[in-house]
Enzyme design. Structure first.
Site, PDB file in Angstrom:
ATOM      1  N   PHE A 233     -21.995  -7.783  23.478  1.00 33.32           N
ATOM      2  CA  PHE A 233     -23.039  -6.602  23.459  1.00 33.32           C
ATOM      3  C   PHE A 233     -24.693  -7.364  23.691  1.00 33.32           C
ATOM      4  CE2 PHE A 233     -23.845  -8.493  19.056  1.00 33.32           C
ATOM      5  CZ  PHE A 233     -25.369  -8.229  19.031  1.00 33.32           C
TER       6      PHE A 233
ATOM      7  N   CYS B 183     -27.636 -15.783  22.231  1.00 35.95           N
ATOM      8  CA  CYS B 183     -26.555 -17.208  21.960  1.00 35.95           C
ATOM      9  C   CYS B 183     -27.201 -18.436  22.302  1.00 35.95           C
ATOM     10  CB  CYS B 183     -25.537 -17.180  22.834  1.00 35.95           C
ATOM     11  SG  CYS B 183     -25.849 -17.283  24.751  1.00 35.95           S
TER      12      CYS B 183
ATOM     13  N   GLU C 263     -23.447 -18.438  11.798  1.00 35.94           N
ATOM     14  CA  GLU C 263     -24.344 -17.843  12.971  1.00 35.94           C
ATOM     15  C   GLU C 263     -24.786 -16.378  12.312  1.00 35.94           C
ATOM     16  OE1 GLU C 263     -22.389 -16.439  16.379  1.00 35.94           O
ATOM     17  OE2 GLU C 263     -23.809 -16.897  17.719  1.00 35.94           O
TER      18      GLU C 263
ATOM     19  N   SER D 217     -17.903 -13.962  20.054  1.00 31.36           N
ATOM     20  CA  SER D 217     -18.049 -14.816  18.976  1.00 31.36           C
ATOM     21  C   SER D 217     -16.961 -15.690  18.753  1.00 31.36           C
ATOM     22  CB  SER D 217     -17.802 -13.959  17.608  1.00 31.36           C
ATOM     23  OG  SER D 217     -16.604 -13.196  17.817  1.00 31.36           O
TER      24      SER D 217
ATOM     25  N   GLU E 242     -18.145  -2.595  23.906  1.00 29.64           N
ATOM     26  CA  GLU E 242     -18.041  -1.195  23.343  1.00 29.64           C
ATOM     27  C   GLU E 242     -19.408  -0.505  22.989  1.00 29.64           C
ATOM     28  OE1 GLU E 242     -16.462  -3.653  22.218  1.00 29.64           O
ATOM     29  OE2 GLU E 242     -15.450  -2.855  20.422  1.00 29.64           O
TER      30      GLU E 242
HETATM   31  P1  NAD Z   1     -17.459 -10.295  19.732  1.00 29.26           P
HETATM   32  O1  NAD Z   1     -16.698 -11.418  19.875  1.00 29.26           O
HETATM   33  O2  NAD Z   1     -17.619  -9.184  18.710  1.00 29.26           O
HETATM   34  O3  NAD Z   1     -17.407  -9.390  21.180  1.00 29.26           O
HETATM   35  C1  NAD Z   1     -17.061  -9.908  22.410  1.00 29.26           C
HETATM   36  C2  NAD Z   1     -16.186  -8.882  23.090  1.00 29.26           C
HETATM   37  O4  NAD Z   1     -14.917  -9.078  22.633  1.00 29.26           O
HETATM   38  C3  NAD Z   1     -16.518  -7.500  23.346  1.00 29.26           C
HETATM   39  O5  NAD Z   1     -16.102  -7.304  24.645  1.00 29.26           O
HETATM   40  C4  NAD Z   1     -15.500  -6.935  22.210  1.00 29.26           C
HETATM   41  O6  NAD Z   1     -14.853  -5.794  22.547  1.00 29.26           O
HETATM   42  C5  NAD Z   1     -14.076  -7.760  22.336  1.00 29.26           C
HETATM   43  N1  NAD Z   1     -13.466  -7.952  20.962  1.00 29.26           N
HETATM   44  C6  NAD Z   1     -14.209  -7.658  19.795  1.00 29.26           C
HETATM   45  N2  NAD Z   1     -12.986  -7.949  18.792  1.00 29.26           N
HETATM   46  C7  NAD Z   1     -11.923  -8.117  19.189  1.00 29.26           C
HETATM   47  C8  NAD Z   1     -10.895  -8.599  19.067  1.00 29.26           C
HETATM   48  N3  NAD Z   1     -10.506  -8.407  17.750  1.00 29.26           N
HETATM   49  N4  NAD Z   1      -9.939  -8.677  19.999  1.00 29.26           N
HETATM   50  C9  NAD Z   1     -10.072  -8.733  21.176  1.00 29.26           C
HETATM   51  N5  NAD Z   1     -11.358  -8.534  21.650  1.00 29.26           N
HETATM   52  C10 NAD Z   1     -12.055  -8.164  20.739  1.00 29.26           C
HETATM   53  O7  NAD Z   1     -18.969 -10.463  20.064  1.00 29.26           O
HETATM   54  P2  NAD Z   1     -20.482  -9.598  20.219  1.00 29.26           P
HETATM   55  O8  NAD Z   1     -20.734  -9.407  18.789  1.00 29.26           O
HETATM   56  O9  NAD Z   1     -20.199  -8.574  21.171  1.00 29.26           O
HETATM   57  O10 NAD Z   1     -21.264 -10.768  20.807  1.00 29.26           O
HETATM   58  C11 NAD Z   1     -22.069 -11.565  19.946  1.00 29.26           C
HETATM   59  C12 NAD Z   1     -21.662 -13.044  20.056  1.00 29.26           C
HETATM   60  O11 NAD Z   1     -21.413 -13.603  21.259  1.00 29.26           O
HETATM   61  C13 NAD Z   1     -22.291 -13.995  19.128  1.00 29.26           C
HETATM   62  O12 NAD Z   1     -21.416 -14.793  18.438  1.00 29.26           O
HETATM   63  C14 NAD Z   1     -22.966 -14.812  20.418  1.00 29.26           C
HETATM   64  O13 NAD Z   1     -23.275 -16.161  20.155  1.00 29.26           O
HETATM   65  C15 NAD Z   1     -22.006 -14.741  21.332  1.00 29.26           C
HETATM   66  N6  NAD Z   1     -22.562 -15.067  22.628  1.00 29.26           N
HETATM   67  C16 NAD Z   1     -22.148 -16.301  23.142  1.00 29.26           C
HETATM   68  C17 NAD Z   1     -22.700 -16.825  24.421  1.00 29.26           C
HETATM   69  C18 NAD Z   1     -22.631 -18.093  25.030  1.00 29.26           C
HETATM   70  O14 NAD Z   1     -22.930 -18.159  26.056  1.00 29.26           O
HETATM   71  N7  NAD Z   1     -21.990 -18.949  24.216  1.00 29.26           N
HETATM   72  C19 NAD Z   1     -23.465 -15.760  24.929  1.00 29.26           C
HETATM   73  C20 NAD Z   1     -23.826 -14.575  24.536  1.00 29.26           C
HETATM   74  C21 NAD Z   1     -23.157 -14.073  23.223  1.00 29.26           C
END
Ligand code: NAD
Length: 509
Positions: free
Chosen positions: A150, A282, A382, A227, A177
């Site tokens: 997101f 991130c 985090e 994540s 989403e």
């Molecule tokens: P998230 O892991 O909740 O979601 C990421 C994606 O995975 C979304 O499209 C979501 O719909 C999908 N998803 C969520 N739960 C899922 C499941 N159980 N099974 C399959 N898919 C699923 O992450 P977020 O809250 O949207 O974003 C924040 C996280 O992203 C933080 O941990 C941040 O550090 C990380 N992030 C990392 C980088 C990097 O470059 N390493 C960059 C941006 C964000």
């Protein structure tokens, strides 16, 4: 009545058959502004089929034509990025200037991808053996899936899709989403730029959509950002299904401030990197490691600056917006409660912020903790919010040990005027992206973005040459032509049946 945010399939909006939806909110008001479609397996297959059916045509489209579309996309994006920034602010909450900043960083990857012909060039060896030549080509993989978080609804997808598309792949983007509209805006822009229908598709949804992307044999590669637990799941599931996967995970980024550092520069950096985008980056710095006797001064300087931050609606005169959802806001606030309970000193308390925005917005102001120790949850986890922890240590070695023993290795920074210390740090630190007197060292598009350890699963980082390698595979071709080949006769170009004379330069052939 709120609108339903649909998928984008084969060059147009696609409602899908699933009746499942999730609410999309404006974090600055708390109002539900839309419902996003959550794909069923059948919906996901329809979108994936669109990418699969278009692949051969796009792969065989000349590089000249492919890059011409990229150039048009870049021009349109540059002209109209204000529209996209407003969409991001309305669904994510970050302030408009920050939304424009993320688009600009994404645009840099589009600009990088415009030069892809040079990067796709193979090698050629004449007479490797007698009358035998060898050459290599880089070919696209097929339809690829991009699953994004997101916090950067435009930039993170743009780390991947410009390179994927320029290299001749077709794309299914599964955005978060929580803020799904930016992806649809980008899809419409691609269409306007002349990208053939079916090359760029958007699949809205949750785990159902992700699981279909991870297991559907038509998808050849997955770029995931999110994540760490989900990144691990995506990496293991996708690779088990035979796909190439790069899965970028979470972070806990430390900055070391050495005793000789310029403390004003370091304090500015801590405020920008700790509280910018409400800490939902991130590459945010969430831990400032103060070495030696500078800690009191550093904390005072950070406090002085952070108290001037205006928290509020990102469309108004604000420096920092709300958190993305109420659930997330409450989770971050619970970490602040836990830090206080564990004995850390609350220097600035964001829980009491008076925000310039809606009464039901998801507000939490800048929060600064001092005297944080590595056993506290505000240090180990985090948090992904505007919470900066100051840890006091005696030496550089102690500071380095903190970073290298952390499970994450995304970004880090050191503040010092000692070149030798900085040089030692860049060599010894086990982190993928390092800043020296630079707080958020996001590499330029022609370098590659990615962390180490639990911040990235897979071998390839995003964009730069690693991005090109990720979205292509090479073939080595060995050729023998007999020295005395048969004489080929064909009509002269100007003769009947010839190709016709054309004395001009060939154009975009
Ligand atoms: P998230 O892991 O909740 O979601 C990421 C994606 O995975 C979304 O499209 C979501 O719909 C999908 N998803 C969520 N739960 C899922 C499941 N159980 N099974 C399959 N898919 C699923 O992450 P977020 O809250 O949207 O974003 C924040 C996280 O992203 C933080 O941990 C941040 O550090 C990380 N992030 C990392 C980088 C990097 O470059 N390493 C960059 C941006 C964000």
């Amino acid at each position: 009545m709120t609108q339903t945010i649909q998928h984008w399939c084969d060059g147009k909006l696609f409602a899908g058959d699933s009746s499942a939806t999730a609410p999309v909110t404006n974090p600055a008001t708390g109002a539900v502004t839309g419902e996003v479609a959550l794909a069923s397996v059948a919906d996901a297959r329809t979108v994936i089929d669109s990418a699969a059916d278009t692949f051969a045509e796009w792969r065989d489209t000349s590089l000249a034509k492919r890059t011409a579309v990229l150039f048009r996309f870049r021009e349109l994006l540059n002209e109209r990025k204000g529209e996209l920034a407003e969409i991001i602010t309305a669904e994510h909450g970050k302030v408009l200037s920050d939304a424009l900043g993320e688009i600009s960083r994404g645009q840099e990857v589009v600009e990088f991808a415009c030069g892809i012909p040079h990067l796709l060039k193979g090698g050629y060896t004449e007479n490797a053996s007698t009358n035998i030549d060898v050459h290599s080509v880089s070919q696209p993989l097929g339809p690829v899936g991009i699953i994004s978080p997101f916090n950067f609804p435009a930039m993170v997808p743009m780390w991947f899709f410009p390179v994927a598309i320029a290299a001749g792949n077709t794309v299914v983007l599964k955005p978060s989403e929580k803020d799904p509209t930016a992806a649809i805006w980008l899809a419409e822009l691609w269409k306007e730029a002349g990208l053939p229908d079916g090359v760029f598709n958007v699949l809205q949804g949750d785990k159902v959509a992700v699981d279909e992307l991870l297991t559907n044999p038509k998808i050849k590669a997955i770029s995931f950002v999110g994540s760490t637990p989900i990144a691990q799941y995506v990496y293991s599931t996708g690779t088990a299904a035979g796909k190439r996967v790069q899965a970028l995970g979470g972070a806990k980024n430390h900055a070391i401030i050495l005793p000789d550092a310029d403390l004003d520069l370091a304090a500015d950096a801590m405020v920008n990197a700790g509280f910018g985008s409400a800490g939902e980056r991130c590459m945010a710095i969430s831990v400032a490691v103060a070495v030696g006797d500078i800690a009191d001064d550093l904390v005072a300087k950070i406090t002085e600056r952070a108290t001037t931050i205006k928290t509020g609606d990102g469309t108004k005169d604000s420096d920092m917006g709300p958190l993305v959802t109420k659930v997330h806001r409450d989770k971050v606030a619970s970490y602040v409660d836990a830090g206080e309970k564990a004995g850390a000193t609350v220097v600035l308390d964001g829980r009491t912020v008076q925000a310039n925005g809606g009464a039901d917005g998801f507000w939490l102001g800048p929060t600064l903790f001092d005297n944080v120790t590595p056993d506290m949850s505000i240090y180990t986890d985090e948090i992904f919010g505007p919470v900066l922890s100051v840890v006091r240590v005696e030496s550089y070695d102690e500071a380095l040990e903190l970073i290298n023993s952390n499970q994450y290795g995304n970004g880090t920074a050191i503040f010092t005027n000692d070149g030798g210390a900085a040089r030692r740090f860049q060599n010894e630190v086990e982190v993928g992206m390092v800043g020296i007197n630079v707080p958020i060292p996001v590499p330029m598009a022609y370098y590659s973005f990615g962390g180490w350890k639990a911040s990235l699963f897979g071998d390839s980082h995003a964009h730069g040459t690693e991005g090109i390698h990720f979205f292509t595979r090479t073939k080595a071709i060995t050729t023998r032509w007999l020295e005395t080949a048969a004489v080929i006769t064909r009509p002269a170009r100007s003769a009947p049946g010839g190709e016709g004379l054309n004395l001009g330069f060939p154009q975009n052939a």
